[in-house]
Design an enzyme around this catalytic site. Structure first.
Site, PDB file in Angstrom:
ATOM      1  N   LYS A  13      89.568 106.619  30.101  1.00 24.85           N
ATOM      2  CA  LYS A  13      88.705 107.275  31.106  1.00 24.85           C
ATOM      3  C   LYS A  13      87.603 106.322  31.604  1.00 24.85           C
ATOM      4  O   LYS A  13      87.377 106.205  32.801  1.00 24.85           O
ATOM      5  CB  LYS A  13      88.020 108.527  30.509  1.00 24.85           C
ATOM      6  N   ARG A  88      83.514 118.833  28.804  1.00 27.02           N
ATOM      7  CA  ARG A  88      84.412 118.746  27.648  1.00 27.02           C
ATOM      8  C   ARG A  88      84.669 120.123  27.050  1.00 27.02           C
ATOM      9  O   ARG A  88      85.386 120.229  26.055  1.00 27.02           O
ATOM     10  CB  ARG A  88      83.775 117.859  26.586  1.00 27.02           C
ATOM     11  N   ARG A 127      89.234  98.484  20.721  1.00 29.99           N
ATOM     12  CA  ARG A 127      88.279  98.525  21.848  1.00 29.99           C
ATOM     13  C   ARG A 127      86.980  97.806  21.480  1.00 29.99           C
ATOM     14  O   ARG A 127      86.459  97.964  20.387  1.00 29.99           O
ATOM     15  CB  ARG A 127      87.980  99.980  22.215  1.00 29.99           C
ATOM     16  N   ARG A 162      82.126 100.340  19.008  1.00 30.71           N
ATOM     17  CA  ARG A 162      81.379 101.596  18.916  1.00 30.71           C
ATOM     18  C   ARG A 162      81.434 102.137  17.493  1.00 30.71           C
ATOM     19  O   ARG A 162      82.468 102.053  16.841  1.00 30.71           O
ATOM     20  CB  ARG A 162      81.979 102.618  19.876  1.00 30.71           C
TER      21      ARG A 162
HETATM   22  P1  AMP Z   1      82.646 109.315  24.848  1.00 31.12           P
HETATM   23  O1  AMP Z   1      81.841 108.075  25.061  1.00 31.12           O
HETATM   24  O2  AMP Z   1      82.910 110.056  26.118  1.00 31.12           O
HETATM   25  O3  AMP Z   1      83.884 109.068  24.038  1.00 31.12           O
HETATM   26  O4  AMP Z   1      81.729 110.301  23.964  1.00 31.12           O
HETATM   27  C1  AMP Z   1      81.314 109.934  22.657  1.00 31.12           C
HETATM   28  C2  AMP Z   1      80.775 111.153  21.951  1.00 31.12           C
HETATM   29  O5  AMP Z   1      79.622 111.658  22.645  1.00 31.12           O
HETATM   30  C3  AMP Z   1      81.722 112.337  21.853  1.00 31.12           C
HETATM   31  O6  AMP Z   1      82.624 112.204  20.744  1.00 31.12           O
HETATM   32  C4  AMP Z   1      80.737 113.496  21.657  1.00 31.12           C
HETATM   33  O7  AMP Z   1      80.227 113.536  20.341  1.00 31.12           O
HETATM   34  C5  AMP Z   1      79.589 113.091  22.599  1.00 31.12           C
HETATM   35  N1  AMP Z   1      79.797 113.616  23.971  1.00 31.12           N
HETATM   36  C6  AMP Z   1      80.037 112.888  25.094  1.00 31.12           C
HETATM   37  N2  AMP Z   1      80.192 113.693  26.156  1.00 31.12           N
HETATM   38  C7  AMP Z   1      80.047 114.966  25.702  1.00 31.12           C
HETATM   39  C8  AMP Z   1      80.125 116.251  26.307  1.00 31.12           C
HETATM   40  N3  AMP Z   1      80.407 116.403  27.621  1.00 31.12           N
HETATM   41  N4  AMP Z   1      79.902 117.339  25.514  1.00 31.12           N
HETATM   42  C9  AMP Z   1      79.630 117.215  24.218  1.00 31.12           C
HETATM   43  N5  AMP Z   1      79.575 116.027  23.560  1.00 31.12           N
HETATM   44  C10 AMP Z   1      79.781 114.910  24.301  1.00 31.12           C
END
Ligand code: AMP
Length: 223
Positions: A13, A88, A127, A162
């Protein structure tokens, strides 16, 4: 124009959103990046978000929705926005529709990325991301390595892994996706805005190919 990136962790994404930003001049807004920035800065929001992120769980809806409400008011997203990692949950999607309707806007495209499960874990553990918050370019040590190991090609920043990109947390993140986020596929299908694309090394279709196709269509006015 409002584009949403949907898909399990590790489907690309962020990579596709980054290419679309470059090609279309729309702003990529990643709720995960906003949380990580707050964690780095040691804010209260960062502490709260981190307590969920390390477990592979979602940050509560009310907190996350408010962040997006505030971000949608900023001048730099008015031409177009690519929401990367939001919504999400169905509650987040409904809140987004309500906020946009008040502004006379709507979701234009939901890009749903799919990747065979066996490729997902491999992609995530390999990654690396640029730690420079202004850059954040994503690499993959196998499929898309930087020219010099550990160094960002674009800005010379340090590449890091990460904290939640380890095998144990990934499994929890995938389970969270299946349970709370995957219902959004049917939700947006019903709204007639869903577009599903497979990203896979095996079939030789990567994020850049998908971004090129979509950016081309948008530039030609096909959306
Ligand atoms: P990402 O970078 O999109 O993979 O997000 C990393 C982490 O941030 C996720 O595993 C969640 O813990 C939190 N997170 C990111 N976006 C959301 C969202 N829209 N709702 C809830 N938690 C989020």
């Amino acid at each position: 124009m409002i584009i949403i990136m949907l898909g399990a962790p590790g489907t690309g994404k962020g990579t596709v959103a980054g290419f679309l930003e470059q090609q279309l001049g729309f702003k990529q807004v990643s709720t995960g990046d906003i949380f990580r920035k707050n964690i780095q800065e040691g804010t209260e929001l960062g502490k709260l978000a981190n307590s969920y992120m390390v477990k592979g769980e979602l940050v509560p809806d009310d907190v996350t929705i408010q962040i997006v409400v505030d971000r949608l008011e900023q001048p730099d997203v008015q031409k177009g926005i690519i929401l990367d990692g939001f919504p999400r949950t169905v509650a987040q999607a409904e809140a987004l529709n309500t906020i946009l309707a008040k502004k006379g806007q709507k979701v234009d495209m939901v890009l749903n990325l799919t990747t065979p499960e066996e490729e997902i874990i491999e992609r995530i553990v390999s990654r690396r991301v640029c730690e420079n918050p202004e850059c954040k370019t994503i690499y993959n040590t196998i499929m898309n390595p930087p020219k010099q190991e550990g160094i960002c090609d674009k800005c010379g920043g340090k590449l890091i892994q990460r904290q939640d990109d380890n095998e144990e947390t990934i499994k929890a993140r995938i389970a969270t996706y299946m349970e709370q986020t995957s219902p959004l596929v049917a939700y947006y299908q019903k709204q007639g805005v869903l577009r599903t694309e497979e990203v896979s090394q095996r079939i030789g279709r990567l994020g850049k190919d998908i971004a090129d196709d979509i950016a081309g269509e948008i530039k030609n006015g096909n959306h």
